[in-house]
Design a protein around this motif. Structure first.
Motif, short mmCIF file in Angstrom:
data_model
loop_
_atom_site.label_atom_id
_atom_site.label_comp_id
_atom_site.label_asym_id
_atom_site.label_seq_id
_atom_site.Cartn_x
_atom_site.Cartn_y
_atom_site.Cartn_z
N SER A 41 3.31 4.13 4.93
CA SER A 41 2.40 3.94 3.80
C SER A 41 1.88 5.27 3.31
N PHE A 42 1.61 6.14 4.27
CA PHE A 42 1.10 7.45 3.87
C PHE A 42 2.14 8.19 3.05
N GLN A 43 3.42 8.04 3.48
CA GLN A 43 4.47 8.72 2.73
C GLN A 43 4.62 8.16 1.32
N ILE A 44 4.49 6.83 1.20
CA ILE A 44 4.55 6.24 -0.13
C ILE A 44 3.42 6.78 -1.00
N ALA A 45 2.21 6.76 -0.41
CA ALA A 45 1.04 7.24 -1.16
C ALA A 45 1.23 8.69 -1.57
N GLU A 46 1.80 9.48 -0.65
CA GLU A 46 1.99 10.90 -0.96
C GLU A 46 3.02 11.09 -2.08
N SER A 47 4.07 10.25 -2.03
CA SER A 47 5.12 10.41 -3.04
C SER A 47 4.60 10.05 -4.43
N ARG A 48 3.57 9.22 -4.49
CA ARG A 48 3.03 8.83 -5.80
C ARG A 48 1.83 9.69 -6.19
N ASN A 49 1.54 10.68 -5.38
CA ASN A 49 0.41 11.56 -5.67
C ASN A 49 0.89 12.75 -6.48
N ALA A 50 -0.02 13.35 -7.26
CA ALA A 50 0.38 14.51 -8.06
C ALA A 50 0.74 15.69 -7.16
N GLY A 51 -0.08 15.94 -6.16
CA GLY A 51 0.18 17.05 -5.25
C GLY A 51 0.47 16.52 -3.86
N GLY A 52 1.28 17.25 -3.10
CA GLY A 52 1.62 16.81 -1.74
C GLY A 52 0.52 17.14 -0.76
N PHE A 53 0.63 16.55 0.44
CA PHE A 53 -0.40 16.75 1.45
C PHE A 53 -0.36 18.16 2.00
N ARG B 313 -9.31 17.96 -6.29
CA ARG B 313 -9.07 19.36 -6.68
C ARG B 313 -7.92 19.94 -5.87
N ALA B 314 -7.80 19.50 -4.61
CA ALA B 314 -6.76 20.08 -3.76
C ALA B 314 -5.44 19.33 -3.91
N PHE B 315 -5.49 18.02 -3.95
CA PHE B 315 -4.25 17.24 -3.90
C PHE B 315 -3.85 16.65 -5.24
N GLY B 316 -4.66 16.84 -6.25
CA GLY B 316 -4.32 16.26 -7.55
C GLY B 316 -4.59 14.78 -7.56
N PRO B 317 -4.49 14.17 -8.74
CA PRO B 317 -4.77 12.73 -8.80
C PRO B 317 -3.67 11.92 -8.14
N GLY B 318 -4.03 10.74 -7.67
CA GLY B 318 -3.04 9.87 -7.04
C GLY B 318 -3.60 9.07 -5.89
N PRO B 319 -2.82 8.14 -5.39
CA PRO B 319 -3.33 7.25 -4.34
C PRO B 319 -3.63 7.95 -3.02
N MET B 320 -2.87 9.01 -2.70
CA MET B 320 -3.12 9.67 -1.42
C MET B 320 -4.51 10.29 -1.40
N THR B 321 -4.90 10.89 -2.52
CA THR B 321 -6.24 11.48 -2.61
C THR B 321 -7.30 10.42 -2.35
N GLY B 322 -7.13 9.25 -2.98
CA GLY B 322 -8.10 8.18 -2.76
C GLY B 322 -8.12 7.74 -1.32
N ALA B 323 -6.91 7.62 -0.72
CA ALA B 323 -6.83 7.18 0.67
C ALA B 323 -7.55 8.17 1.58
N LEU B 324 -7.34 9.47 1.32
CA LEU B 324 -7.98 10.49 2.17
C LEU B 324 -9.49 10.47 2.00
N ALA B 325 -9.96 10.20 0.77
CA ALA B 325 -11.41 10.14 0.56
C ALA B 325 -12.02 8.99 1.35
N ILE B 326 -11.34 7.85 1.34
CA ILE B 326 -11.83 6.72 2.14
C ILE B 326 -11.78 7.08 3.62
#
Lengths: 286, 452
Positions: A41-53, B313-326
């Motif tokens: 899930s984290f990889q999916i979320a990362e792939s849909r994010n503007a910037g990588g982890f 600011r670091a990761f840009g917009p997207g679901p991963m940023t939201g997940a990390l904030a939670i």
């Protein structure tokens, strides 16, 4: 003796060990599946994010560092900024407090109407329960955005939105408390001809008010955070100021820092006060 | 009677009266004072928030549009008066334009003129830049769109519809329909109940078929599209609906749940070892305990909103940023709750395990984990449900999930039926997560008498 029981025991023993091993295997597999699920899930979320982890990780401190350095450069303006944004902070707290009060009042009514043994119309219990479920499921932002469209920006849409959600959330908790209330005072009041409102106000409320108060305080903590967030999507208060300073970007970071400080201090102080009183209430109860 | 009153002379009622009266006076003050203070506060808020001004400013037209649009749709018949071209489109959108062979039966187009049946006896005839609107019991409104303005002929009489007129614009409100004439176009639209094109959009071969026809098609061997079965075709057609975008919406819902899932369970995994380090019965070091507790307080106190801003600011917009904030916020909450639960564990079980010669890891695994696991699971699952809701809000800020779709649909201020659709989906999603987490909680905690 030991020899006598040995065959039977070893049969049980091997069976037990086999069972334990199987159980361990199953929980191991379950854990593995869970961890794999989390990673994928984290990889999916990362792939849909503007910037990588990994690429973003080194920059994670850039913004806080910029914020602090800019705030430090203009530290002399900090008291002024704190004073400027204080009214917005008061507005945020007011949104949270008013919505908690209104929501709690609604929650009490809904809870009493949907508790078996106390309900005014026992047949309508499912209706009030569903109402609470829906209110609870509605995220504040949904109601807030729709109300902003009708009423325009400002604190009132946020207050109504949070109050509606609070009524649903507290209603469920209140109803659980009210279910455990002693019915004897209610019956006593009924026997002298008290109406439903009198039975609830004089027979139930004194029993449940410490618990209600405790849940209400907890909700107030949550609602402060919610009202700050709703401000960010246009509903007034300190969140709105924060968004404005953020969109201005560099050069306004000292103001953003002031808002961060105000927000952080408020949340911590309210948490401390509320948990202090909640502990006091539960200490009285036991 | 208590033991104390047996030795001391028991006070008479008259002796106790002042004390009782004081108690009653205090109670009375309290029971009237508290509601009074609350009322006074709400009154202050009422004026501090300028509610009277807000009521005046409130845009009830917006409310009407919103409510009407959320359960109905309108189909526009529009003539561009410069080219004379007429098109029929749902919601006036390019994506909803009817192809010529599929025109609805209440519109008949013939070159630059069209006959439009508006229901309830009302009708309109567009004729190359002019429009004649027939209203039963009233008469005919005539309007002509020219480059210099809109010239109209509105007879007086009973049952006159609401007309809003200026030099360049004429708006006529009818029963279930509306007409707008400007210098460049004539726009007549009719309202219909329901969400049009919800299942299939116009380019789909399955559009306009009734349910029984669709079932018949699904069961028949005759393929509409030779490449795939009818059922598959229908599913794909529905999934790729260009107006409602069911596929994208499902993805957005999935993304929202994903944010909540990663945030909640990631935080639980991180907080678990840290909680052991900050519980006084497991970590004797005061410094480590104090330091970790402050870290937890900091993570919680900074709040999801600030984490969201810092992280985007670091990761840009997207679901991963939201997940990390939670994840960050909840690591603080879980760390605090878990360590409190660990401090409340029973020592006896650990001692029992120790007496069999178990080492530290085994003592934790068999003496502590079984005691705290039900509490932990219950808290984590509760947070999972509540974070699904937070993920909707955070998604609106970081630009991910259903929160983003919702804010976009609201900002465009016209797709209210889609807003209603998203709201229904969000409520269903949260209710589903609520009952799922409740079911899992009961399932996992079954058989343990933790009192939860």
């Amino acid at each position: 003796m030991a020899k006598l029981y040995m065959p039977a025991q070893s049969g049980i023993y091997t069976a037990y060990m086999a069972q334990t091993q199987r159980r361990r295997l199953y929980s191991g597999i379950l854990l593995l599946v869970f961890v794999l699920l989390l990673i994928s899930s984290f990889q999916i979320a990362e792939s849909r994010n503007a910037g990588g982890f990994i690429s973003g990780l080194p920059q994670i401190l850039d913004f806080p560092a910029g914020l602090v350095s800019e705030a430090w450069e203009r530290i002399d303006r900090m008291p002024g900024h704190l004073a400027t944004f204080f009214p917005s902070l008061v507005e945020t707290i007011n949104i949270a407090a008013a919505s908690t009060l209104i929501g709690a009042a609604g929650g009490i009514v809904l809870a009493l109407l949907s508790t078996r043994g106390l309900a005014l119309w026992p047949r309508l219990i499912p209706l009030f329960r569903r109402t609470m479920d829906i209110l609870r499921a509605l995220p504040e932002i949904v109601i807030a955005l729709v109300l902003i469209f009708i009423l325009g920006g400002g604190p009132v849409p946020a207050m109504i939105a949070i109050a509606l959600h609070t009524a649903g959330a507290l209603g469920k908790l209140f109803s659980e408390v009210a279910e455990n209330a002693d019915l004897k005072p209610v019956e006593g009041l009924a026997s002298v001809g008290a109406g439903w409102f009198q039975r609830m106000w004089l027979g139930v409320m004194p029993q449940v008010s410490p618990n209600f108060l405790s849940y209400g305080l907890l909700r107030f903590e949550i609602n402060i955070r919610a009202s700050a967030i709703l401000g960010f999507v246009g509903a007034g208060g300190i969140g709105y100021d924060l968004r404005n300073t953020m969109t201005w970007g560099q050069g306004r970071f000292d103001q953003a820092a002031a808002i961060f400080i105000l927000l952080f201090v408020t949340i911590v102080v309210v948490d401390q006060i509320s948990s202090h009183y909640r502990n006091k209430i539960s200490a009285v109860e036991h | 009677m208590t033991a104390a009153s047996a030795t001391a002379p028991s006070p008479t009622v008259a002796d106790r009266l002042p004390a009782i009266e004081r108690l009653f006076a205090r109670k009375r003050l309290f029971s009237f004072g508290v509601p009074g203070v609350i009322l006074a506060y709400l009154l202050y808020v009422f004026f501090a928030f300028d509610v009277p001004g807000l009521i005046q400013r409130a845009n009830m037209d917006n409310a009407r549009i919103l409510v009407a649009d959320s359960y109905s749709h309108k189909t526009h018949v529009t003539q561009d008066t410069r080219s004379g071209q007429i098109r029929v489109a749902i919601e006036g959108e390019a994506k909803g334009v009817y192809p010529e062979h599929l025109l609805p039966d209440w519109v008949a187009i013939d070159g630059p003129s069209a006959e439009i049946d508006l229901g309830r006896g009302q009708s309109a005839r567009i004729d190359n830049g002019a429009v004649f609107l027939t209203v039963p019991g009233y008469g005919v409104i005539e309007a002509r769109s020219t480059r210099n303005g809109v010239s109209v002929n509105i007879p007086d009489g009973p049952n006159r519809p609401t007309v809003n007129q200026s030099d360049a614009r004429l708006v006529v409100d009818l029963d279930g329909a509306r007409m707008i004439v400007t210098r460049t176009r004539i726009d007549v639209f009719r309202y219909f109940l329901g969400w049009e094109l919800f299942w299939f959009s116009l380019e789909s071969p399955y559009y306009g078929k009734s349910l029984s026809e669709l079932i018949g098609l699904a069961l028949s061997d005759q393929r509409v599209d030779a490449a795939k079965s009818n059922l598959q075709g229908m599913a794909e057609s529905f999934w790729r609906n260009r107006i409602w975008q069911h596929g994208d919406v499902a993805w957005a819902l999935f993304e929202t749940i994903l944010m909540a899932f990663i945030g909640t369970f990631g935080a639980a995994l991180i907080a678990l070892p840290l909680a052991f380090l900050s519980a006084h019965n497991f970590t004797p070091s005061l410094i480590a305990r104090f330091g970790l507790r402050r870290v937890f307080d900091f993570l919680r106190g900074v709040d999801g909103l600030i984490w969201t801003i810092v992280l985007s600011r670091a990761f840009g917009p997207g679901p991963m940023t939201g997940a990390l904030a939670i994840l960050l916020t909840d690591t603080g909450s879980f760390g605090k709750m878990f360590s409190e639960a660990l401090e409340n564990t029973d020592k006896k079980q650990v001692e029992g395990i120790r007496s069999t010669g178990a080492n530290a890891v085994q003592r934790y695994r068999f003496g502590v984990i079984p005691q705290v696991m039900p509490v932990f699971m219950s808290q984590v699952l509760y947070y999972f449900e509540s974070n699904t809701r937070s993920a909707t809000i955070i998604g609106a800020i970081v630009g991910g999930g259903i929160g983003l779709l919702l804010t976009q649909a609201i900002i465009t201020q016209k797709d209210w039926e889609q807003v209603a659709y998203y709201i229904v989906l969000i409520v269903l999603m949260v209710m589903l997560m609520d009952s799922f987490s409740g079911w899992l909680r009961r399932k996992l905690i079954k058989g343990t008498d933790t009192g939860h």
